[in-house]
Design a protein around this motif. Structure first.
Motif, PDB file in Angstrom:
ATOM      1  N   CYS A  50      41.261  34.630  48.644  1.00 42.24           N
ATOM      2  CA  CYS A  50      41.552  33.200  48.600  1.00 42.24           C
ATOM      3  C   CYS A  50      41.266  32.525  49.930  1.00 42.24           C
ATOM      4  CB  CYS A  50      43.025  32.990  48.282  1.00 42.24           C
ATOM      5  SG  CYS A  50      43.495  33.582  46.657  1.00 42.24           S
ATOM      6  N   VAL A  51      41.005  31.246  49.844  1.00 41.10           N
ATOM      7  CA  VAL A  51      40.962  30.379  51.017  1.00 41.10           C
ATOM      8  C   VAL A  51      42.331  29.695  51.018  1.00 41.10           C
ATOM      9  CG1 VAL A  51      39.814  28.478  52.166  1.00 41.10           C
ATOM     10  CG2 VAL A  51      38.482  30.047  50.737  1.00 41.10           C
ATOM     11  N   VAL A  52      43.214  30.135  51.906  1.00 38.70           N
ATOM     12  CA  VAL A  52      44.586  29.651  51.838  1.00 38.70           C
ATOM     13  C   VAL A  52      44.681  28.171  52.201  1.00 38.70           C
ATOM     14  CG1 VAL A  52      45.653  31.909  52.196  1.00 38.70           C
ATOM     15  CG2 VAL A  52      45.217  30.452  54.157  1.00 38.70           C
ATOM     16  N   THR A  53      45.597  27.522  51.537  1.00 35.85           N
ATOM     17  CA  THR A  53      45.854  26.099  51.739  1.00 35.85           C
ATOM     18  C   THR A  53      47.270  25.918  52.281  1.00 35.85           C
ATOM     19  OG1 THR A  53      46.713  25.842  49.501  1.00 35.85           O
ATOM     20  CG2 THR A  53      44.330  25.468  49.808  1.00 35.85           C
ATOM     21  N   GLU A  54      47.530  24.765  52.860  1.00 33.64           N
ATOM     22  CA  GLU A  54      48.881  24.467  53.334  1.00 33.64           C
ATOM     23  C   GLU A  54      49.870  24.529  52.172  1.00 33.64           C
ATOM     24  OE1 GLU A  54      51.961  23.894  55.721  1.00 33.64           O
ATOM     25  OE2 GLU A  54      49.930  24.000  56.513  1.00 33.64           O
ATOM     26  N   HIS A  84      40.870  33.178  55.171  1.00 32.50           N
ATOM     27  CA  HIS A  84      40.585  33.948  53.959  1.00 32.50           C
ATOM     28  C   HIS A  84      41.552  35.113  53.925  1.00 32.50           C
ATOM     29  CE1 HIS A  84      36.175  32.384  53.673  1.00 32.50           C
ATOM     30  NE2 HIS A  84      37.059  31.422  53.825  1.00 32.50           N
ATOM     31  N   TRP A  85      42.187  35.319  52.763  1.00 29.78           N
ATOM     32  CA  TRP A  85      43.252  36.311  52.668  1.00 29.78           C
ATOM     33  C   TRP A  85      43.283  36.933  51.279  1.00 29.78           C
ATOM     34  CZ3 TRP A  85      45.540  38.584  56.440  1.00 29.78           C
ATOM     35  CH2 TRP A  85      46.735  39.282  56.247  1.00 29.78           C
ATOM     36  N   CYS A  86      43.557  38.225  51.222  1.00 25.94           N
ATOM     37  CA  CYS A  86      43.689  38.931  49.941  1.00 25.94           C
ATOM     38  C   CYS A  86      45.096  38.700  49.395  1.00 25.94           C
ATOM     39  CB  CYS A  86      43.445  40.419  50.127  1.00 25.94           C
ATOM     40  SG  CYS A  86      41.776  40.830  50.671  1.00 25.94           S
ATOM     41  N   ARG A 105      37.455  33.102  46.224  1.00 29.93           N
ATOM     42  CA  ARG A 105      36.081  33.511  46.534  1.00 29.93           C
ATOM     43  C   ARG A 105      35.730  34.644  45.567  1.00 29.93           C
ATOM     44  NH1 ARG A 105      34.995  35.743  51.433  1.00 29.93           N
ATOM     45  NH2 ARG A 105      32.838  35.420  50.865  1.00 29.93           N
ATOM     46  N   LEU A 106      34.979  34.320  44.521  1.00 30.49           N
ATOM     47  CA  LEU A 106      34.651  35.290  43.469  1.00 30.49           C
ATOM     48  C   LEU A 106      33.926  36.517  44.010  1.00 30.49           C
ATOM     49  CD1 LEU A 106      33.444  32.813  40.708  1.00 30.49           C
ATOM     50  CD2 LEU A 106      35.703  33.884  40.926  1.00 30.49           C
ATOM     51  N   GLU A 107      33.012  36.323  44.957  1.00 30.50           N
ATOM     52  CA  GLU A 107      32.196  37.417  45.481  1.00 30.50           C
ATOM     53  C   GLU A 107      33.040  38.451  46.224  1.00 30.50           C
ATOM     54  OE1 GLU A 107      31.821  34.182  46.265  1.00 30.50           O
ATOM     55  OE2 GLU A 107      30.065  33.613  45.078  1.00 30.50           O
ATOM     56  N   ALA A 108      34.229  38.045  46.677  1.00 33.04           N
ATOM     57  CA  ALA A 108      35.090  38.931  47.456  1.00 33.04           C
ATOM     58  C   ALA A 108      36.380  39.288  46.712  1.00 33.04           C
ATOM     59  CB  ALA A 108      35.406  38.275  48.797  1.00 33.04           C
ATOM     60  N   GLU A 120      37.391  33.402  33.420  1.00 33.93           N
ATOM     61  CA  GLU A 120      37.269  31.962  33.222  1.00 33.93           C
ATOM     62  C   GLU A 120      38.202  31.195  34.154  1.00 33.93           C
ATOM     63  OE1 GLU A 120      35.623  34.230  30.111  1.00 33.93           O
ATOM     64  OE2 GLU A 120      37.731  34.217  30.696  1.00 33.93           O
ATOM     65  N   LEU A 121      39.426  31.682  34.275  1.00 27.08           N
ATOM     66  CA  LEU A 121      40.392  31.028  35.154  1.00 27.08           C
ATOM     67  C   LEU A 121      39.976  31.165  36.623  1.00 27.08           C
ATOM     68  CD1 LEU A 121      43.000  29.442  35.251  1.00 27.08           C
ATOM     69  CD2 LEU A 121      44.246  31.589  35.216  1.00 27.08           C
ATOM     70  N   LEU A 122      39.494  32.335  36.990  1.00 25.09           N
ATOM     71  CA  LEU A 122      39.022  32.527  38.372  1.00 25.09           C
ATOM     72  C   LEU A 122      37.838  31.615  38.658  1.00 25.09           C
ATOM     73  CD1 LEU A 122      39.318  36.409  38.652  1.00 25.09           C
ATOM     74  CD2 LEU A 122      40.713  34.706  39.865  1.00 25.09           C
ATOM     75  N   ARG A 123      36.892  31.561  37.721  1.00 26.37           N
ATOM     76  CA  ARG A 123      35.709  30.681  37.916  1.00 26.37           C
ATOM     77  C   ARG A 123      36.140  29.224  38.059  1.00 26.37           C
ATOM     78  NH1 ARG A 123      30.486  32.749  36.863  1.00 26.37           N
ATOM     79  NH2 ARG A 123      30.466  34.681  35.691  1.00 26.37           N
ATOM     80  N   ALA A 124      37.110  28.797  37.275  1.00 24.86           N
ATOM     81  CA  ALA A 124      37.574  27.408  37.307  1.00 24.86           C
ATOM     82  C   ALA A 124      38.236  27.061  38.644  1.00 24.86           C
ATOM     83  CB  ALA A 124      38.535  27.141  36.158  1.00 24.86           C
ATOM     84  N   ASN A 125      38.649  28.104  39.388  1.00 29.07           N
ATOM     85  CA  ASN A 125      39.314  27.905  40.675  1.00 29.07           C
ATOM     86  C   ASN A 125      38.517  28.461  41.830  1.00 29.07           C
ATOM     87  OD1 ASN A 125      42.252  26.796  40.142  1.00 29.07           O
ATOM     88  ND2 ASN A 125      41.671  28.124  38.441  1.00 29.07           N
ATOM     89  N   ALA A 126      37.209  28.607  41.633  1.00 31.87           N
ATOM     90  CA  ALA A 126      36.350  29.158  42.680  1.00 31.87           C
ATOM     91  C   ALA A 126      36.206  28.198  43.838  1.00 31.87           C
ATOM     92  CB  ALA A 126      34.976  29.505  42.098  1.00 31.87           C
ATOM     93  N   ALA A 127      36.143  28.790  45.033  1.00 34.47           N
ATOM     94  CA  ALA A 127      35.963  27.999  46.265  1.00 34.47           C
ATOM     95  C   ALA A 127      34.543  27.491  46.328  1.00 34.47           C
ATOM     96  CB  ALA A 127      36.273  28.860  47.482  1.00 34.47           C
TER      97      ALA A 127
END
Length: 127
Positions: A50-54, A84-86, A105-108, A120-127
């Motif tokens: 993920c790309v972490v957000t506040e 970026h964090w797992c 980040r789908l690639e990671a 589908e859910l991951l793609r819909a939330n891709a960075a």
């Protein structure tokens, strides 16, 4: 590549391709090698890059997992928005259901995340 667990086979991402590095500053991953890959010992399933957000950092802290505060004893500098964090797959899904999921980040993101979250859910939330 330095690998702390040489017995693991190469991991694939959710797109069926070789797993890319998620992040190294700060170093992330169950194995602290920058990759969101897991094994049976990882009960949390740290597989979603993920790309972490506040908003997610506040949400995670409210759930009892403060990722913002440095923990020098664990060589953890604390996360900042944009890092970026797992993230654990079940925690990401919970955050999604609560409207707080960070971009993925789908690639990671390791393909094992698909046991918990649909592509589908991951793609819909891709960075």
């Amino acid at each position: 590549m330095s690998d702390s667990s040489p017995s693991l086979p190469p991991s694939l991402n959710v797109l069926g391709e070789p797993l890319e590095v998620c992040g190294c500053q700060p170093m992330t991953g169950w194995f602290r090698d920058g990759h969101c890959r897991t094994n049976a010992a990882d009960l949390g399933r740290h597989s979603v890059c993920c790309v972490v957000t506040e908003a997610f950092l506040r949400y995670s802290a409210a759930q009892g997992n403060d990722l913002s505060t440095p923990a020098p004893a664990y060589d953890f500098p604390g996360l900042q928005p944009g890092d970026h964090w797992c993230v654990c797959a079940p925690r990401w899904l919970e955050a999604y259901e609560d409207g707080m999921a960070p971009p993925v980040r789908l690639e990671a993101t390791e393909d094992s995340a698909l046991d918990v979250i649909s592509l589908e859910l991951l793609r819909a939330n891709a960075a």
